[in-house]
Every structure is written in C-alpha cells, then in structure tokens.
Design a protein around this motif. Structure first.
Motif, mmCIF file in Angstrom:
data_model
loop_
_atom_site.group_PDB
_atom_site.id
_atom_site.type_symbol
_atom_site.label_atom_id
_atom_site.label_comp_id
_atom_site.label_asym_id
_atom_site.label_seq_id
_atom_site.Cartn_x
_atom_site.Cartn_y
_atom_site.Cartn_z
ATOM 1 N N THR A 199 0.824 -1.201 0.000
ATOM 2 C CA THR A 199 0.000 0.000 0.000
ATOM 3 C C THR A 199 0.866 1.262 0.000
ATOM 4 O OG1 THR A 199 -0.176 -0.269 2.387
ATOM 5 C CG2 THR A 199 -2.023 -1.034 1.072
ATOM 6 N N TYR A 200 1.917 1.268 0.839
ATOM 7 C CA TYR A 200 2.807 2.428 0.872
ATOM 8 C C TYR A 200 3.464 2.647 -0.487
ATOM 9 C CZ TYR A 200 6.962 5.211 1.208
ATOM 10 O OH TYR A 200 7.915 6.155 0.938
ATOM 11 N N LYS A 201 3.917 1.582 -1.104
ATOM 12 C CA LYS A 201 4.663 1.723 -2.358
ATOM 13 C C LYS A 201 3.791 2.333 -3.458
ATOM 14 C CE LYS A 201 7.578 -2.095 -0.905
ATOM 15 N NZ LYS A 201 8.844 -1.364 -0.666
ATOM 16 N N TYR A 202 2.518 1.968 -3.490
ATOM 17 C CA TYR A 202 1.599 2.594 -4.448
ATOM 18 C C TYR A 202 1.362 4.060 -4.088
ATOM 19 C CZ TYR A 202 0.470 -2.190 -5.964
ATOM 20 O OH TYR A 202 0.538 -3.474 -6.450
ATOM 21 N N GLU A 203 1.199 4.344 -2.809
ATOM 22 C CA GLU A 203 0.968 5.718 -2.382
ATOM 23 C C GLU A 203 2.142 6.623 -2.738
ATOM 24 O OE1 GLU A 203 0.287 5.328 1.765
ATOM 25 O OE2 GLU A 203 -1.680 4.401 1.539
ATOM 26 N N GLU A 204 3.362 6.132 -2.496
ATOM 27 C CA GLU A 204 4.538 6.960 -2.778
ATOM 28 C C GLU A 204 4.723 7.140 -4.284
ATOM 29 O OE1 GLU A 204 7.275 9.578 -2.118
ATOM 30 O OE2 GLU A 204 6.238 8.587 -0.450
ATOM 31 N N ALA A 205 4.475 6.103 -5.047
ATOM 32 C CA ALA A 205 4.562 6.227 -6.506
ATOM 33 C C ALA A 205 3.581 7.275 -7.012
ATOM 34 C CB ALA A 205 4.291 4.877 -7.167
ATOM 35 N N ALA A 206 2.392 7.312 -6.420
ATOM 36 C CA ALA A 206 1.402 8.323 -6.812
ATOM 37 C C ALA A 206 1.879 9.719 -6.439
ATOM 38 C CB ALA A 206 0.056 8.023 -6.156
ATOM 39 N N ARG A 207 2.449 9.850 -5.247
ATOM 40 C CA ARG A 207 2.958 11.163 -4.838
ATOM 41 C C ARG A 207 4.059 11.644 -5.782
ATOM 42 N NH1 ARG A 207 1.760 9.214 0.551
ATOM 43 N NH2 ARG A 207 3.741 8.069 0.671
ATOM 44 N N GLN A 208 4.811 10.699 -6.336
ATOM 45 C CA GLN A 208 5.902 11.043 -7.240
ATOM 46 C C GLN A 208 5.419 11.292 -8.663
ATOM 47 O OE1 GLN A 208 9.064 11.551 -6.298
ATOM 48 N NE2 GLN A 208 8.728 10.950 -4.163
ATOM 49 N N GLY A 209 4.128 11.011 -8.930
ATOM 50 C CA GLY A 209 3.556 11.283 -10.241
ATOM 51 C C GLY A 209 3.693 10.164 -11.246
ATOM 52 N N ALA A 210 4.011 8.950 -10.817
ATOM 53 C CA ALA A 210 4.177 7.828 -11.735
ATOM 54 C C ALA A 210 2.856 7.479 -12.415
ATOM 55 C CB ALA A 210 4.709 6.603 -11.000
ATOM 56 N N ALA A 211 2.960 6.989 -13.650
ATOM 57 C CA ALA A 211 1.770 6.533 -14.371
ATOM 58 C C ALA A 211 1.337 5.157 -13.879
ATOM 59 C CB ALA A 211 2.039 6.488 -15.870
ATOM 60 N N ALA A 212 2.310 4.299 -13.596
ATOM 61 C CA ALA A 212 2.005 2.941 -13.141
ATOM 62 C C ALA A 212 3.064 2.504 -12.139
ATOM 63 C CB ALA A 212 1.947 1.974 -14.314
ATOM 64 N N ALA A 213 2.652 1.692 -11.173
ATOM 65 C CA ALA A 213 3.559 1.140 -10.166
ATOM 66 C C ALA A 213 3.409 -0.372 -10.163
ATOM 67 C CB ALA A 213 3.247 1.711 -8.792
ATOM 68 N N LEU A 214 4.492 -1.083 -10.431
ATOM 69 C CA LEU A 214 4.467 -2.540 -10.511
ATOM 70 C C LEU A 214 5.453 -3.111 -9.504
ATOM 71 C CD1 LEU A 214 4.504 -2.890 -14.405
ATOM 72 C CD2 LEU A 214 2.511 -3.018 -12.889
ATOM 73 N N ILE A 215 4.938 -3.915 -8.576
ATOM 74 C CA ILE A 215 5.763 -4.536 -7.547
ATOM 75 C C ILE A 215 6.184 -5.920 -8.016
ATOM 76 C CG2 ILE A 215 5.817 -5.371 -5.170
ATOM 77 C CD1 ILE A 215 3.733 -3.239 -4.493
ATOM 78 N N VAL A 216 7.464 -6.248 -7.842
ATOM 79 C CA VAL A 216 7.976 -7.566 -8.207
ATOM 80 C C VAL A 216 7.621 -8.550 -7.096
ATOM 81 C CG1 VAL A 216 10.017 -8.931 -8.765
ATOM 82 C CG2 VAL A 216 9.863 -6.537 -9.517
ATOM 83 N N HIS A 217 6.863 -9.569 -7.424
ATOM 84 C CA HIS A 217 6.487 -10.551 -6.422
ATOM 85 C C HIS A 217 7.616 -11.540 -6.160
ATOM 86 C CE1 HIS A 217 4.902 -14.454 -5.010
ATOM 87 N NE2 HIS A 217 4.283 -13.657 -4.157
ATOM 88 N N ASP A 218 7.914 -11.737 -4.884
ATOM 89 C CA ASP A 218 8.869 -12.750 -4.442
ATOM 90 C C ASP A 218 8.281 -13.325 -3.168
ATOM 91 O OD1 ASP A 218 11.010 -14.333 -3.849
ATOM 92 O OD2 ASP A 218 12.504 -12.731 -3.793
ATOM 93 N N THR A 219 8.053 -14.625 -3.126
ATOM 94 C CA THR A 219 7.242 -15.226 -2.071
ATOM 95 C C THR A 219 7.767 -14.948 -0.672
ATOM 96 O OG1 THR A 219 6.466 -16.990 -3.529
ATOM 97 C CG2 THR A 219 6.341 -17.395 -1.161
ATOM 98 N N GLU A 220 9.068 -15.084 -0.441
ATOM 99 C CA GLU A 220 9.582 -14.932 0.919
ATOM 100 C C GLU A 220 9.396 -13.509 1.456
ATOM 101 O OE1 GLU A 220 13.513 -15.867 3.680
ATOM 102 O OE2 GLU A 220 13.582 -16.245 1.519
ATOM 103 N N PRO A 221 9.865 -12.480 0.790
ATOM 104 C CA PRO A 221 9.651 -11.134 1.342
ATOM 105 C C PRO A 221 8.199 -10.675 1.299
ATOM 106 C CG PRO A 221 10.731 -10.993 -0.795
ATOM 107 C CD PRO A 221 10.742 -12.441 -0.398
ATOM 108 N N ALA A 222 7.413 -11.212 0.374
ATOM 109 C CA ALA A 222 5.988 -10.851 0.334
ATOM 110 C C ALA A 222 5.204 -11.540 1.444
ATOM 111 C CB ALA A 222 5.389 -11.223 -1.018
#
Length: 558
Positions: A199-222
């Motif tokens: 949720t934070y990563k999407y919020e910060e990407a929006a604050r920075q003005g990004a068009a799209a935010a894509l998170i790389v899924h990795d099972t252990e850290p996720a």
C-alpha cells in the motif's frame, strides 16, 4: 492483500499495539491507576447474538443488513447514554466505489533486446484507483526504483533527483533489510515497517507522479505466494470515493512475477539480482531501463454505494476537546459461498464481538462517569474491503486528529478462554508501551514478542488508518498460553477457528463456547482507553518511527 490471515492472528496471538518502546520510568510513574470494572456479559452476548443472526445477512455494506446494523447500534449507543457524535447525527456517510477490471490486455515491454509479454493473472495483475471507465498506459518509460521508499527520517530516498511523471516504476516488495534475522536495523530488519507494505509503495509512486507502479512478487519477502496476489487482485476492488475520483493516484497499480521481472531486466541489458542487491544499500540510485516502454490496458466496471460509520460520544468532564477513540468494524462478508446449505457469513467472532464490545464498554463508561477527556465510540464500515470505513474517518475526521490522543481498536475478541499472555505486534514503536506494561502487570499477564513480525500484521487492521496519520493506537487481545490447557490448547483452538469458521458460514454465535476470554480482553481494553482519557499526556511515537513526523506536525504543543 485482503486480511486473509489477520483474524487468525487476532485469535491466536493478537496484541497489535501502536507502540512498545523501552519503558520511561518518569512517564510510567505519572500514569493514572489501572481500573478493571465489572462488565456486562449479558450485553456482550446479546449484542453479539443479535448482530450475527441470519436476519442481518452477514452485515455487508450497502445492503439491508447494513440498515439493520445501523438501527441496532444507534439504539444501543443511545441507551448506553452516549450522544450523537457527528454534529447531532449518529452516522458518518462513507461513499464507496467498487471497481472491477475487465478485458485486460497483456502487459508488454518493448524497446529492449527482445519484447517481453506478460499475460494477465498468469504473469501480472493490475487495477486502478481512478474512478474512470478505461485505464490505459501506453509507451511509458520504465524505471527501477529499488524499494520505492522516501523516508526523510532515515535519510533514505529511492526517488532522489528523479522525475517519474508519466513513467512506470518497478518496485521491490518489503523493506531493504528484510533478510536480517533479528528485528533490528535501518528498517527494523525482519520486522516489516510500513515502507515495506504494498500500500505504501503505491501511495509513494502516486505522490511522485508515476503513471504505473508494478511490484515484483517474491514469495519470501511478500510472505504469500502468487496465488494470493492473483486471487486478491483479479476481482472487484473497493475504494472510498473521493471528490477527485482518484485523479491523484497512479493510472495503474499491480504486481509482476519474479521470473518475468528478470526477463525484463535482461532484455534491458541489466542484471536484476545485482540491482536488487544494490537497492538494499543506502544511497542507491534509481536505474532507468533505457529504451524500454511499458503498455497495458483494461476496462473498469464501476458501482457506487453509500455506507456509514456509527459514531457516539461521551463528553469529557475536564477537557472535552481532547478525544480518545474506541473503534471496531461492524461489517462482514454478507452472503458467501454456501457450506452445507448455509450461504450467510454471519461473522460472530469477526467482528460482531468487537462491535458488541463497543456497546458493553459504552455502558461501563457511563456507569463509571466521564473521564477528563471525551471518549468516542466508532463502529466503522468496510474493514473487510480494505479498512475503508476507518480510512474515510481518518481522512475526514469528525474530531480533529490533532486533538485525538490515541485509541483502542477491537477486531475479533478471544473465543478460546482466558490466557496468561498477550502478544505484541509492532513492539518498540511508541510511548504507549508504558501504558501496556502497567496494564499487563495489574492484570498479571505476560507480554511476549510477536512471532512473525515479517508479515506486517500491524498494518492490516483499522487502527492503521489512524497510526499512519500520527495517532497511536492500541489493538490487543489474548495470546496462546491459555489458563486452562496452556499453549497446546490455545494453538489447537486457534487452528480450529481458522480452518473451520474464519470467513465462513460457521462463524456463528452458537459456535462460541467460552466468553471468559472475551471479558478478560474487554477489561484490558477498558483500562487502556480509560488511562488515555484520564491523563494530560500526549503519547508519541519513538524517534525514527515512520509515524513520528505526522504526530510531531499535528499534535498540540504545551
């Protein structure tokens, strides 16, 4: 992700407290005495039974079940001696939006050595927080921004010197030091901070003005597999409606499979593993995937509904313009997949018990008399849809957050019987630790550390909507070491609930066999709120905590 594991933790070992720093002896000595009143078991049982009956159809927002729930809560709050909390009204309107992505195109990356194509659901998922009929990202420049964190208090900014307006950012999940075995380090090591949450990563990407935010899924850290990502993001998403229709959000948010991320980076002439390692060190500089363009699109089916929070207040005797909150979500899943012919998810434990606790505590406060500060009782909607009711209140507070001392959130009381311990989620975050230690000592219970801090449970219940805006919040219940049967019995009971009743039609009033643990929880809840309401102190987050800056900016100064 929706809170698929949270109530299991709430029942197995929950004490989510916005703060447990090292004890401050001076602060501790100044705390009010702990009070454990007699509470009405009859009220708790009657309210739980009523709210979880089939007549309420599982209490889904925007349904006839909501209408019944609101009417019942208003009657009970009024009978308990509360006053309407919203300028003479008992309710706060919460406009909701349902958005379902349809007809999604593949996500394509062109301009590298070879094109890279990701199929919807299989390789990527995406959704939009913008209330518009169609989402399209076309030929967007791509930038790897590491963990996508901007944390001034830590001297960390993955966006430093970077303009990502109109671009697609690729982000790593969790915090930079997530592999640390201990809960120590720049970002608390294995204990996830809010900077690690999707949720934070999407919020910060929006604050920075990004068009799209894509998170790389990795099972252990996720802390969950791709199956969870897919199931949670390919259906209807729920939002609290806003005046601008989400225009300040990214056009698209989503996840991509780890293998596809590596393929993308190789096509751009980059080594994903080396860049991931570099991103874990302070001073990392974002890396553009030169020449690579991202494109995706999907339609949005949009439905709007109006739901409500219920708000009652007991005005303070000395400082009525300072507020302590009690919160619990009244909603559940409504009608769900039938099991043995039963298609209503009644939500008795989750969270008719917490809502009934609001009524029970309101009665106790009225009987004891008003404390110095005002006490506000808020039954919030749409928690099961993503904390939307509490988020709406916190973004549109009836009582200013700058004048809100703190609060107690109640999500699924303990149906397993009294326990000898309480488990702390998020220990070391705020000055509420001193209150908790005094309460635990008076109740003769032991505080133990959270067993899985890497899963970020602190950020998955209604108290978080307030915490991220600087307001410290308790959210607690019993641990697993039961008075009768010890940890083996506690673990067995918790596993049984998670397997057979959690988010299922079997979570019914008749299935609750032991109420003693709930009353034990309620006495702790009462003590925590009463102490906050009886002092002139303003608890803060510890220095360096991600929520400290918001509290420092908003709280009154003496």
């Amino acid at each position: 992700m929706p809170r698929t594991s949270l109530v299991a933790l709430s029942v197995t070992a929950l004490l989510a407290v916005a703060g447990c720093s090292a004890p401050d002896k001076a602060a501790s000595s100044a705390l009010p005495d702990v009070q454990f009143p007699e509470l009405s078991l009859q009220t708790l049982q009657d309210a739980t039974k009523e709210l979880s009956s089939d007549a309420y159809e599982g209490r889904a927002p925007g349904t006839a079940g909501e209408e019944k729930t609101l009417a019942y809560l208003i009657r009970q709050f009024e009978a308990a001696g509360l006053q309407p909390g919203n300028d003479g009204k008992w309710t706060q309107d919460v406009p909701l939006v349902e958005i379902t992505a349809k007809n999604a195109t593949p996500l394509t990356f062109t301009g590298g050595k070879t094109p890279v194509t990701l199929q919807y659901a299989k390789d990527y998922v995406a959704f939009s927080y913008r209330v518009q009929p169609k989402t399209e990202v076309k030929d967007s420049d791509v930038v790897f921004v590491g963990y996508g964190i901007n944390a001034p208090e830590k001297g960390w900014n993955d966006y430093a010197g970077l303009d990502v307006k109109g671009k697609t950012v690729i982000i790593l999940v969790n915090d930079p030091d997530w592999q640390t075995k201990e809960a120590k380090g720049e970002f608390n090591g294995r204990a996830m901070t809010y900077y690690g949450r999707w949720t934070y990563k999407y919020e910060e990407a929006a604050r920075q003005g990004a068009a799209a935010a894509l998170i790389v899924h990795d099972t252990e850290p996720a802390a969950y597999g791709w199956n969870v990502v897919e199931s949670s993001n390919t259906g209807t998403q729920y939002l609290a409606d806003s005046q601008n229709g989400g225009a300040d959000q990214t056009a698209a948010n989503g996840w991509i499979q780890l293998g596809k991320a590596k393929e993308l980076f190789a096509s751009a002439g980059q080594d994903f593993d080396k860049l991931r390692e570099a991103a874990g060190k302070k001073g990392f500089k974002a890396v553009p995937l030169t020449g690579v363009k991202a494109s995706l699109g999907f339609d949005n089916a949009i439905t709007k509904k109006l739901s409500h929070n219920v708000v009652g207040i007991l005005p303070g005797a000395k400082r009525p313009d300072e507020y302590v909150l009690y919160t619990a979500h009244w909603d559940h899943l409504g009608r769900c997949t039938p099991v043995n012919g039963d298609g209503i998810c009644n939500g008795a434990v989750d969270n008719a018990t917490g809502t009934a606790a609001l009524i029970t505590l309101a009665q106790a406060y009225q009987k004891a008399g008003a404390p110095d500060r005002s006490v506000v009782f808020v039954a919030v909607t749409a928690e099961e849809s993503g904390l939307l009711g509490s988020e709406y209140y916190a973004a549109n507070p009836i009582f200013p957050l700058a004048q809100t001392v703190g609060g107690v959130n109640m999500d699924a009381l303990n149906p397993n019987g009294p326990a000898k311990d309480i488990v702390v989620v998020g220990r070391g975050k705020s000055e509420l630790d001193t209150y908790l230690e005094k309460i635990a000592k008076a109740a003769n219970v032991t505080i133990v550390d959270e067993p899985t801090p890497e899963k970020g449970f602190y950020y998955r219940s209604d108290h978080f909507s307030f915490a991220k805006r600087g307001v410290p919040f308790f959210n607690f219940g019993a641990g697993q070491d039961l008075v009768e049967g010890g940890t083996d019995a506690g673990k067995k009971a918790s596993e049984d609930y998670e397997k057979n009743r959690y988010h299922a039609p079997a979570d019914e009033y008749a299935a609750i066999k032991n109420w003693d643990g709930m009353l034990a929880d309620l006495k702790l809840f009462y003590a925590a709120g009463r102490m906050l309401a009886s002092t002139d102190a303003w608890p803060n987050w510890v220095k360096g905590d991600e929520f400290r800056a918001a509290r420092d900016k908003s709280r009154p100064t003496k």
